[in-house]
Scaffold this active site. Sequence first.
Site, PDB file in Angstrom:
ATOM      1  N   HIS A 130       0.834  -1.204   0.000  1.00  0.00           N
ATOM      2  CA  HIS A 130       0.000   0.000   0.000  1.00  0.00           C
ATOM      3  C   HIS A 130       0.872   1.259   0.000  1.00  0.00           C
ATOM      4  O   HIS A 130       0.611   2.199  -0.760  1.00  0.00           O
ATOM      5  CB  HIS A 130      -0.907  -0.008   1.239  1.00  0.00           C
ATOM      6  CG  HIS A 130      -1.635   1.272   1.505  1.00  0.00           C
ATOM      7  ND1 HIS A 130      -2.937   1.494   1.120  1.00  0.00           N
ATOM      8  CD2 HIS A 130      -1.220   2.414   2.128  1.00  0.00           C
ATOM      9  CE1 HIS A 130      -3.304   2.716   1.486  1.00  0.00           C
ATOM     10  NE2 HIS A 130      -2.273   3.290   2.104  1.00  0.00           N
ATOM     11  N   GLU A 131       1.909   1.272   0.831  1.00  0.00           N
ATOM     12  CA  GLU A 131       2.780   2.452   0.880  1.00  0.00           C
ATOM     13  C   GLU A 131       3.562   2.620  -0.421  1.00  0.00           C
ATOM     14  O   GLU A 131       3.761   3.746  -0.892  1.00  0.00           O
ATOM     15  CB  GLU A 131       3.731   2.352   2.077  1.00  0.00           C
ATOM     16  CG  GLU A 131       3.044   2.260   3.433  1.00  0.00           C
ATOM     17  CD  GLU A 131       2.045   3.384   3.667  1.00  0.00           C
ATOM     18  OE1 GLU A 131       2.187   4.472   3.072  1.00  0.00           O
ATOM     19  OE2 GLU A 131       1.094   3.172   4.446  1.00  0.00           O
ATOM     20  N   HIS A 134       1.374   4.335  -2.919  1.00  0.00           N
ATOM     21  CA  HIS A 134       1.377   5.796  -2.778  1.00  0.00           C
ATOM     22  C   HIS A 134       2.562   6.409  -3.519  1.00  0.00           C
ATOM     23  O   HIS A 134       2.436   7.434  -4.186  1.00  0.00           O
ATOM     24  CB  HIS A 134       1.456   6.177  -1.297  1.00  0.00           C
ATOM     25  CG  HIS A 134       0.145   6.174  -0.584  1.00  0.00           C
ATOM     26  ND1 HIS A 134      -0.982   6.805  -1.087  1.00  0.00           N
ATOM     27  CD2 HIS A 134      -0.222   5.641   0.612  1.00  0.00           C
ATOM     28  CE1 HIS A 134      -1.976   6.651  -0.231  1.00  0.00           C
ATOM     29  NE2 HIS A 134      -1.550   5.951   0.795  1.00  0.00           N
ATOM     30  N   GLU A 198      -6.524   7.079  -0.673  1.00  0.00           N
ATOM     31  CA  GLU A 198      -6.364   5.850   0.101  1.00  0.00           C
ATOM     32  C   GLU A 198      -7.008   4.666  -0.609  1.00  0.00           C
ATOM     33  O   GLU A 198      -6.436   3.569  -0.640  1.00  0.00           O
ATOM     34  CB  GLU A 198      -6.971   6.029   1.499  1.00  0.00           C
ATOM     35  CG  GLU A 198      -6.215   6.998   2.388  1.00  0.00           C
ATOM     36  CD  GLU A 198      -4.778   6.577   2.627  1.00  0.00           C
ATOM     37  OE1 GLU A 198      -4.486   5.362   2.687  1.00  0.00           O
ATOM     38  OE2 GLU A 198      -3.923   7.470   2.747  1.00  0.00           O
TER      39      GLU A 198
END
Length: 309
Positions: A130-131, A134, A198
């Site tokens: 997930h990071e 980003h 998100e």
Amino acid sequence: MNYIRTGMLMAGLTALFGAVGYLLGGGSGMLMALGFAAVTNLFSYWNSDRLALAAHNAHEVDAQTAPELYGMVRDLAARANMPMPRVYLIDEDQPNAFATGRNPQNAAVAATTGILRTLSYEELAGVMAHELAHIKNHDTLTMTITATMAGAISSLVTFGMMFGSRENRPNFIVQILLSILAPLAAMVIQMAISRSREYEADKLGGEIAGNPVWLADALAKIAGGVAHIPNETAEAKPATAHMFIINPLTGGGMDSLFSTHPDTGNRIAALMEQARAMGIGRNAPTGGFTSQASQSPWSGPGHQPGPWG
């Protein structure tokens, strides 16, 4: 679209700088504030990642000091076809993580020691994916600049009320309202773009890790940890809250105008729907890069999860 969004964000925060400066010091105050905003924009573009990491006392690790975490991020970055980011640890009991940096070539991921103790190997892989999402989506530039600018607006209000010209300073009631509303306006600008970001990072993170269920389970555990373990550093620096995978502040979480993050339940539902579309069930076998988990400290009877157990 990410660059357009970043430009609009910076323009909105710069305009807010000018408005605050005008209310505190008239025309000259507005010009000084706009000059300060220009310097802050330029400074935050190059240094906001360092400021965010320093704000949370993060320290860099490598293949020697945290081999399991570093190896996981390296393998996930390879799966995502992106440069290897720097890896940081935060000595914090609350389970959480964030990414920062102006572009994929100058990026970092940071995880708390609490998240290493809380999650399984696969769940942590979902969080790190997930990071990385980003970073790949260039969200980190927006997040770090927003954190720096929002904090600077609060500082500008405080400085202006303490040291501004008596002739141009607004009356006491306006000063009080300004001290409340200016940071609130900065926060609303943050919220305007953060929640959809998100969802997008969740989706891409599920693809990078190869199993969205891992991230869904991780979000549930992190949300439970955040609800019971305060993060005093984040509470003292709320402008950085939107950078974390789950809002680290007390009382966050609803899909509303003033939320830094979407509702965790909605995020989990979206990830489970993504897993169904990929033909993945909750008990799907692990594989691929996670085969190394059998040799990691996240596995084995009696072992604590994470490299610090």
